[in-house]
Write a protein that holds these residues in place. Structure first.
Motif, short mmCIF file in Angstrom:
data_model
loop_
_atom_site.label_atom_id
_atom_site.label_comp_id
_atom_site.label_asym_id
_atom_site.label_seq_id
_atom_site.Cartn_x
_atom_site.Cartn_y
_atom_site.Cartn_z
N ASN A 182 0.70 -1.08 -0.09
CA ASN A 182 -0.12 0.23 -0.14
C ASN A 182 0.86 1.48 0.20
OD1 ASN A 182 -2.77 -1.25 0.61
ND2 ASN A 182 -1.42 -2.24 2.08
N PRO A 183 1.53 1.14 -0.58
CA PRO A 183 2.28 2.62 -1.20
C PRO A 183 1.95 3.73 -0.59
CG PRO A 183 2.26 1.30 -3.15
CD PRO A 183 1.36 0.71 -2.22
N ARG A 184 3.11 4.42 0.40
CA ARG A 184 2.21 6.21 0.20
C ARG A 184 1.24 6.25 1.17
NH1 ARG A 184 3.01 9.91 -4.61
NH2 ARG A 184 2.93 11.78 -3.22
N GLN A 185 0.33 4.80 1.29
CA GLN A 185 -0.84 4.92 2.52
C GLN A 185 0.33 5.20 3.84
OE1 GLN A 185 -3.65 1.82 1.98
NE2 GLN A 185 -3.96 2.02 4.39
N VAL A 186 -0.53 5.11 4.87
CA VAL A 186 -0.16 5.47 6.11
C VAL A 186 -0.42 5.33 7.33
CG1 VAL A 186 0.14 7.25 8.32
CG2 VAL A 186 0.48 8.11 5.40
N PHE A 187 0.56 3.94 8.57
CA PHE A 187 -0.92 2.99 8.74
C PHE A 187 -0.57 3.65 10.10
CE2 PHE A 187 -0.41 0.80 5.39
CZ PHE A 187 -1.25 0.06 5.20
N SER A 188 -1.14 3.39 11.23
CA SER A 188 -0.85 3.67 12.84
C SER A 188 -0.41 3.07 13.51
CB SER A 188 -2.09 4.63 13.25
OG SER A 188 -3.03 3.28 13.70
N ILE A 227 11.07 3.42 4.73
CA ILE A 227 9.63 3.13 5.36
C ILE A 227 10.19 4.87 6.28
CG2 ILE A 227 9.60 2.73 8.17
CD1 ILE A 227 8.61 0.68 4.83
N GLN A 228 9.49 5.68 5.85
CA GLN A 228 9.31 6.98 6.76
C GLN A 228 7.95 7.18 7.73
OE1 GLN A 228 8.56 9.67 2.82
NE2 GLN A 228 9.72 9.31 1.80
N THR A 229 8.17 8.39 8.85
CA THR A 229 7.72 8.30 9.51
C THR A 229 6.57 9.44 9.13
OG1 THR A 229 8.88 7.79 11.13
CG2 THR A 229 7.43 9.19 11.52
N VAL A 230 5.68 9.48 9.72
CA VAL A 230 4.66 10.78 9.36
C VAL A 230 4.51 10.98 10.60
CG1 VAL A 230 2.50 11.55 8.16
CG2 VAL A 230 3.56 9.48 7.22
N TRP A 231 4.91 12.11 11.33
CA TRP A 231 4.89 12.78 13.01
C TRP A 231 3.72 12.91 13.20
CZ3 TRP A 231 8.92 11.66 15.26
CH2 TRP A 231 9.91 11.44 14.62
N GLY A 232 3.51 12.48 14.25
CA GLY A 232 1.73 12.19 14.68
C GLY A 232 0.74 11.37 14.18
N VAL A 233 1.49 10.23 13.06
CA VAL A 233 0.10 9.39 12.69
C VAL A 233 0.75 8.29 12.86
CG1 VAL A 233 -1.37 8.90 11.02
CG2 VAL A 233 -1.04 11.41 10.86
N GLY A 234 1.96 7.94 11.98
CA GLY A 234 2.24 6.57 11.82
C GLY A 234 4.13 6.36 10.80
N TYR A 235 3.75 5.23 10.08
CA TYR A 235 4.41 5.13 9.06
C TYR A 235 3.93 4.72 7.75
CZ TYR A 235 7.26 4.25 13.25
OH TYR A 235 7.55 4.38 14.67
N LYS A 236 4.89 4.98 6.87
CA LYS A 236 4.70 5.12 5.33
C LYS A 236 5.29 4.55 4.78
CE LYS A 236 5.24 9.23 3.44
NZ LYS A 236 4.52 10.64 2.54
N PHE A 237 5.47 3.35 3.48
CA PHE A 237 6.62 3.18 2.74
C PHE A 237 6.27 4.06 1.31
CE2 PHE A 237 7.76 0.99 -1.76
CZ PHE A 237 8.59 0.43 -1.06
N ASP A 238 7.31 4.69 0.95
CA ASP A 238 7.30 5.19 -0.06
C ASP A 238 8.82 5.39 -0.76
OD1 ASP A 238 7.30 7.43 -2.20
OD2 ASP A 238 6.35 8.66 -0.69
N ASP A 239 8.74 4.55 -2.00
CA ASP A 239 10.32 4.71 -2.66
C ASP A 239 10.81 5.48 -4.30
OD1 ASP A 239 8.77 3.40 -4.37
OD2 ASP A 239 10.09 1.80 -5.02
#
Length: 245
Positions: A182-188, A227-239
């Motif tokens: 699920n690239p670029r989708q942010v998961f908590s 693997i990127q951190t989305v501050w205050g939300v969670g993590y996402k995969f984005d290459d």
């Protein structure tokens, strides 16, 4: 669920006796070790015999951290749940980094531990099933593929910029797969606990954070961080920002 064989490493015999009653009710077989050295001797004698290990952090002699590290030298895949009376974030994260898949803080409800064991075993069985169905003809068939990343759930292999990300534990692979498909989708963290650890969120987010840290370390050995951190939300995969060399 099939009958499980559990190695419980716990120096408190009252806790062991209590849990044995619950294991028996589930029709599981349990072997008990009361210090780290004894546990390693039992496990190393028949490492393929055990489905789950529960490991107390506070042990006489070798402590839980040392035992977890040595267990992982023998088996990269046997699921380990660390039991700890310590409420220190650094201790719990270090335990996960030493190879534990999950942890439960004492005092705990026996049914909580039973639920964690069942969830961890289900995931381990799924990993083994996927791995067992791999054939030589599937190595070029990837379930997830982008310009820079590809992943095969049958062979349990992942590549970034055509370099294999090596040494992934079952949990790290499942975590990477969940994010990458699920690239670029942010998961908590709560979502990842449910999707990857297979239980409803009622625990601690540090389980996810520690596994993300280990996963990132292995990714960085072969290429840029995806693997990127989305501050205050969670993590996402984005290459999408990866630049081929």
């Amino acid at each position: 669920m099939s009958a499980l064989k559990i190695l419980m490493i716990e120096d408190n015999k009252s806790v062991s006796e209590m849990m044995n009653m619950f294991f028996t009710k589930e029709k599981w077989e349990a072997v008990f070790a009361y210090d780290g050295q004894e546990a390693l001797e039992i496990f190393n004698a028949t490492p393929d015999a055990f489905d789950i290990i529960t490991l107390d952090l506070n042990l006489p002699g070798l402590d839980g951290m040392q035992v977890a590290q040595k267990l992982r030298e023998t088996s990269k895949t046997v699921p380990i749940i660390m039991l700890t009376a310590r409420d220190s974030e650094s201790d719990q994260v270090l335990g996960l980094e030493m190879g534990a898949d999950d942890y439960v803080t004492k005092p705990f409800s026996p049914m909580t531990l039973i639920a964690r064991i069942k969830a961890l075993h289900r995931r381990a069985e799924l990993s083994e099933t996927s791995e067992g169905t791999a054939t030589q003809n599937t190595t070029s068939d990837f379930d997830v593929q982008t310009d820079h990343f590809k992943l095969n759930t049958k062979t349990r292999e992942a590549y970034l910029m055509d370099k294999q990300i090596e040494g992934l534990t079952p949990k790290e692979f499942d975590l990477l797969h969940t994010l990458a498909k699920n690239p670029r989708q942010v998961f908590s963290r709560e979502q990842l606990l449910e999707l990857v650890w297979d239980y409803q969120y009622y625990g601690d987010e540090r389980t996810v954070d520690a596994h993300i840290k280990k996963l990132r370390q292995k990714i960085e050995k072969v290429g840029p961080q995806v693997i990127q951190t989305v501050w205050g939300v969670g993590y996402k995969f984005d290459d999408s920002g990866v630049v081929a060399s």
